[in-house]
Design an enzyme around this catalytic site. Structure first.
Site, PDB file in Angstrom:
ATOM      1  CB  VAL A 188      16.997  88.223  12.062  1.00  0.00           C
ATOM      2  CG1 VAL A 188      16.065  89.427  12.222  1.00  0.00           C
ATOM      3  CG2 VAL A 188      17.604  87.836  13.393  1.00  0.00           C
ATOM      4  CB  CYS A 202      39.841  92.018   9.370  1.00  0.00           C
ATOM      5  SG  CYS A 202      41.559  91.805   9.891  1.00  0.00           S
ATOM      6  CE  LYS A 259      31.678  98.249   8.813  1.00  0.00           C
ATOM      7  NZ  LYS A 259      30.793  98.736   9.872  1.00  0.00           N
ATOM      8  CB  THR A 260      38.958  94.518  14.025  1.00  0.00           C
ATOM      9  OG1 THR A 260      38.938  95.373  15.177  1.00  0.00           O
ATOM     10  CG2 THR A 260      39.521  95.283  12.835  1.00  0.00           C
ATOM     11  CB  CYS A 289      44.591  95.969  12.149  1.00  0.00           C
ATOM     12  SG  CYS A 289      44.781  94.961  10.660  1.00  0.00           S
TER      13      CYS A 289
END
Length: 438
Positions: free
Chosen positions: A106, A189, A332-333, A367
């Protein structure tokens, strides 16, 4: 200039461009009802769901990579417990059949004209857009990197090019400092930087080298882990295994020729600390993708500006986001992505009916904190940092069963469930296992 040129091509001089927002698809080479940007976990999962919603011919996914990786397993690859080959499959095999795969990067997103431009110059228009472009790694923001990866004894589980170097550095370790870092930025993570520390400790004990090693975890954070329940349990592990944790220490330089790592003290600007290393695991600084940052889709920090409950864009109602590229204030996982797919699917269903989204994302993320080669502490929590545990046991305790779930079951659920749009996280099972009380 490129934009002006395309306008000139689309509209003769005598025609005004007041209808640009609605008429743009006339000039675009391709048009799709639903366009998905990114072929990672969120992008592929949503492509599968949107295929069922719109039909395959009406959905396209833009992704340049030939191989799709299950990145959560790279922690175990870096520790020699899994192979790198086992983490990847051809992108062609995970893009839902019939969905158009645009094998490009993109280059530009123009939400005011409902168009996207790829690096090959192709212009694609859409009715609805899902942005799932992930997060950018910035090794270059640490002086001496990425060149230092050409030297032995330094690796990083966050990159396909460097994850196996972690394992080689671990195998070659003889004596001295084994150093693990956590940067002064958001990361994907957030538990991974310390998981490899626990695995290194376990490996050195198994090979009889632990007595000659000093294991150091230097983190920019003021805490060991963001959720107190799990942080308290992790501190106990750190103490019992004689691991040294230094808070508010940020890696700013690697001198590979001298095997030195330079850290800044975030609580005392200007103060630096140089450590010699025999092994160094680097977690790179990370940030939003440039193509989002340079578009009107971004918030002030450069992340995709979506509603944290519905995942719908705050300014453009036909744009949605999922995963690491978004402004969602949760870890963010891949587990977060899974939960988000179910919410986003529901949101889009409601939007298509001109109804208000009725299902809210609570920030669920997970996590699995690998603490040895056969134990895991399964941390699950919400937006407020409150535990949101699936199983009716104390998940702050190390568990052999949770390790097998992480190492053996979750990859299967990922490939056969999440990527096929069939797994939306453990929410329904949590309710069942807790007899409807959660």
């Amino acid at each position: 200039m490129a934009a002006l040129y395309r306008l000139k091509q689309c509209y003769p001089k005598r025609i005004g461009i007041s209808n640009f927002h609605t008429s743009s698809q006339a000039c675009a080479k391709e048009h799709f009802k639903m366009l998905v940007l990114g072929g990672g976990s969120g992008g592929i999962a949503m492509s599968a769901r949107m295929k069922r919603r719109f039909g395959a011919d009406n959905v396209a996914v833009v992704e340049p990579a030939e191989t799709h990786y299950y990145q959560p397993i790279w922690t175990l690859v870096g520790a020699g417990a899994k192979t790198l080959a086992s983490s990847g499959r051809p992108t062609a095999s995970v893009v839902p059949s019939g969905v158009k795969w645009v094998k490009s990067k993109v280059q530009e997103i123009n939400p005011d004209s409902n168009t996207v431009i790829t690096d090959s110059g192709k212009e694609i228009s859409y009715e609805y857009l899902i942005v799932a472009l992930g997060i950018q790694l910035h090794y270059e923001k640490i002086k001496g990197l990425p060149e230092a990866f050409g030297h032995p004894n330094i690796g990083s589980n966050y990159s396909i090019q460097t994850v196996e170097k972690t394992w080689r550095a671990l195998q070659n370790f003889k004596e001295g400092n084994a150093i693990f870092t956590f940067p002064n930025t958001p990361v994907k993570c957030a538990g991974a930087p310390q998981k490899i520390m626990y695995l290194t400790d376990a490996y050195l004990r198994k090979t009889g080298k632990r007595a000659n090693a000093k294991i150091i975890y230097n983190t920019s954070l003021p805490v060991l882990f963001g959720v107190k329940k799990y942080a308290d349990a992790l501190w106990e592990i750190v103490k019992s295994r004689d691991l040294q944790v230094n808070l508010r220490q940020n890696l700013i330089e690697v001198r590979a020729d001298k095997q030195e790592a330079v850290f800044e003290n975030l609580d005392n600007p200007g103060e630096t600390n140089v450590l010699q290393y025999e092994m160094l695991h680097v977690t790179p600084p990370m940030g939003p993708i440039q193509v989002i940052k340079s578009s009107s889709l971004a918030d002030e920090a450069g992340w995709l500006n979506v509603d944290k409950e519905t995942l719908q864009h705050k300014k453009y109602p036909n744009v949605f986001g999922i995963g690491d590229c978004t402004s969602l204030p949760t870890s963010k996982t891949a587990a977060a992505v899974a939960a988000q797919t179910a919410i986003l699917d529901r949101t889009i269903t409601k939007v298509l009916k001109n109804e208000k989204p009725d299902k809210k994302y609570d920030g669920y993320t997970s996590c699995p904190l690998v603490t040895s080669y056969n134990t895991v502490m399964l941390a699950e929590f919400d937006y407020n940092g409150q535990p949101l545990e699936t199983f009716p046991v104390d998940q702050a305790k190390e568990s052999r069963i949770m390790y097998h779930m992480k190492a053996d079951l979750m990859p299967h659920i990922y490939w056969q469930g999440l990527l096929k749009g069939l797994w939306g996280g453990p929410g329904p099972y949590r309710k069942l296992l807790h007899l409807g009380m959660k």
